[in-house]
Structures are given as structure tokens and as C-alpha cells.
Design an enzyme around this catalytic site. Structure first.
Site, PDB file in Angstrom:
ATOM      1  N   HIS A  44       0.778  -0.980  -0.053  1.00 50.11           N
ATOM      2  CA  HIS A  44       0.030   0.010  -0.028  1.00 50.11           C
ATOM      3  C   HIS A  44       0.790   1.387  -0.018  1.00 50.11           C
ATOM      4  CE1 HIS A  44       0.911   0.957   4.400  1.00 50.11           C
ATOM      5  NE2 HIS A  44       0.367  -0.378   4.576  1.00 50.11           N
ATOM      6  N   CYS A  80       2.914  -4.840   6.818  1.00 45.74           N
ATOM      7  CA  CYS A  80       2.692  -4.570   5.177  1.00 45.74           C
ATOM      8  C   CYS A  80       3.767  -4.019   4.627  1.00 45.74           C
ATOM      9  CB  CYS A  80       1.510  -3.664   4.957  1.00 45.74           C
ATOM     10  SG  CYS A  80      -0.065  -4.384   5.717  1.00 45.74           S
TER      11      CYS A  80
END
Length: 277
Positions: A236, A252
Site C-alpha cells: 500500500h 505490510c
């Protein structure tokens, strides 16, 4: 300057700051590998000759009323943010820096006479020319190297077509390794605030339930989210592009918003993501 050219070609040197560091070297190495040049990580003669492109490194942009209309103050707590319609840019300096893939400090250096806290329509500013064409390649493989903190993109013919610096998890036990897949994408991603992940936040201490944080460049996952086949993990964007390339995430893989926006146009559900130490 080679940095905007590398950026336009999909080999990101990170947030452009006018300096040459590890991310610039990694981008140069990927570009040299892709083009059959000696992999030196520096702008040597062969690389300089190959990088010659008929496009200026800098351009001039006029501040428009719609630029100012887009700005909004950012809520300081999760609760305040959840009540906003979008997590937009707070200043023209922040907006132009992100849109032109550079650091605010670099823009201030390029424009020493501009009073950024007193911007009005009609002011002209110099900016890096980093307009990325829509990618024509499809990502068949994404290769993330944790030690190098790089994300490489390969097409169906195993050609290296892009490299982006990425951030990885601070804790080693939260760094997924092995074969994953893209399972979903969102180009205007919201974020779910989970009190369990932020035990010292005022909301958690007050017994708050989960909150939905609206999309925007200052959303915690930036503008773009790509889910991975390991639940809770993804690739992301980020509201802090200057921190990309560090060990700062909860698990992440973080890219700058502009690189996440470029990558999402190359992937599909099922794209393989291989993570190596």
C-alpha cells in the site's frame, strides 16, 4: 539530472531530494540490468548516454484556485479523522511534492523566493518533471527483497520493468516470507482503525470500537491498497513518503503513493508476490 528520468521510466529513486543515496543506486542498478548495461549503480558514461531523453528535468506549474480548494486540515485523532470526508493534502507544498515525487525540502530549494505559507493562485513554481505514462506492461511477478527493501516487477517474459523502494515490518516475526498472491485492489482505499493495534491511543483507552478512516493521500495506507493472500497484509501507499525504505511498518509493504498508484495499474488478482529475506 537523472533522477526524474529514472522515475519516469519506472525505476524509482524514492522521494527526489537532489541527492544520490542507496535508493538512487538501487534504481540505477535495476535500470542498468534492464538495459544490458554494466551494473555499477552510478551514472557512468554508458548509462548517461542511454538516459538521454528529449524531456526537461524540470517544469513550471502555476498554482490554480482548484489546487487551493482541495486543501483540508487533517484531524489529529483517529476519531477526528473518521469524521472527515477525505484525508486530503494540508498545503500546496505537500501536494506538489507528492504529485511530483519529491521532498518538500527539495521544492523549497528549487523555489527559494516562494513563500509557501502564503500561496495564492497565479504563482509559478519549478517542479521535477516526473509525469509517469500509464504502464503498458502487466506484472506477472512481484519480487520483494527484505534485505534490500526493494520491490521489483517482472513481466511475462521475465523482464524487469520496474523497481520501487519499499518499507517493511519493524518486527522480524511480522515479515511474511515466501509465495503470496494479490487477492484484491482498491485505488481509493479507506482504513479500519482497530483499537487492538494501538493500545495507547485515546480511542483505545476510552473503549472505542473500530473506526473507518476515509480515503485520501493522508490515509494511513495512502491512496492505494493491494491485499495479499496472507490475511491482514498488503502492499500500500503511505502519507510519509520520506520514510519509505525503512523498517517502519506493522507488517505490510509500504510504497510512496505515486509508486503504489503506478503498481496497481500493472497487477491483477492472482499476480504472484515472492518475498525473500
Amino acid at each position: 539530472c537523472a533522477l526524474p528520468i529514472l522515475d519516469r521510466l519506472g525505476f524509482s529513486p524514492g522521494s527526489i531530494d537532489g541527492l544520490s543515496g542507496p535508493q538512487t543506486r538501487a534504481a540505477l542498478e535495476a535500470y542498468q540490468h534492464r538495459n544490458g548495461l554494466p551494473v555499477t549503480g552510478i551514472v557512468d558514461r554508458a548509462t548517461r548516454n542511454k538516459l538521454l531523453i528529449n524531456a526537461p528535468a524540470l517544469l513550471e506549474r502555476t498554482v490554480m484556485p482548484e489546487d487551493l480548494a482541495r486543501l483540508h486540515s487533517l484531524g489529529r485523532t483517529w476519531t477526528e479523522k473518521s469524521k472527515q470526508t477525505a484525508l486530503e493534502f494540508e498545503s500546496v507544498l505537500e501536494m506538489f511534492a507528492e504529485q511530483h515525487h519529491c521532498s518538500p525540502r527539495y521544492l523549497m530549494k528549487l523555489n527559494p523566493t516562494v513563500a509557501w505559507n502564503q500561496i495564492t493562485p497565479g504563482i509559478n513554481v519549478k517542479l521535477p518533471n516526473t509525469a509517469l505514462p500509464r504502464p503498458t506492461e502487466t506484472a506477472e511477478l512481484i519480487h520483494i527483497q527484505l534485505a534490500q527493501r526493494t520491490l521489483d516487477v517482472y513481466d511475462g517474459a521475465t523482464n524487469l520493468v520496474a523497481r520501487f523502494p519499499c518499507s517493511i515490518a519493524t518486527r522480524m516475526d511480522r515479515r511474511p516470507v515466501g509465495r503470496l498472491e494479490i487477492t484484491n485492489v482498491a485505488e481509493a482505499a479507506n482504513y479500519t482503525f482497530d483499537p487492538a493495534k494501538f493500545p495507547t491511543s485515546p480511542e483505545t483507552l476510552a473503549g472505542s470500537s473500530k473506526l473507518i478512516i476515509p480515503p485520501g493521500p493522508n490515509n494511513p495506507v495512502g491512496t492505494t491498497w493491494m491485499s495479499l493472500s496472507r490475511p491482514g497484509y498488503g502492499i500500500h501507499g503511505t502519507p510519509d513518503p520520506e520514510k519509505v525504505g525503512r523498517t517502519t511498518s506493522l507488517g505490510c509493504f509500504r510504497l510512496s503513493n505515486w509508486n503504489a498508484q503506478h503498481l496497481v495499474k500493472m497487477v491483477r488478482v492472482g499476480t504472484v508476490v515472492l518475498v525473500d529475506r
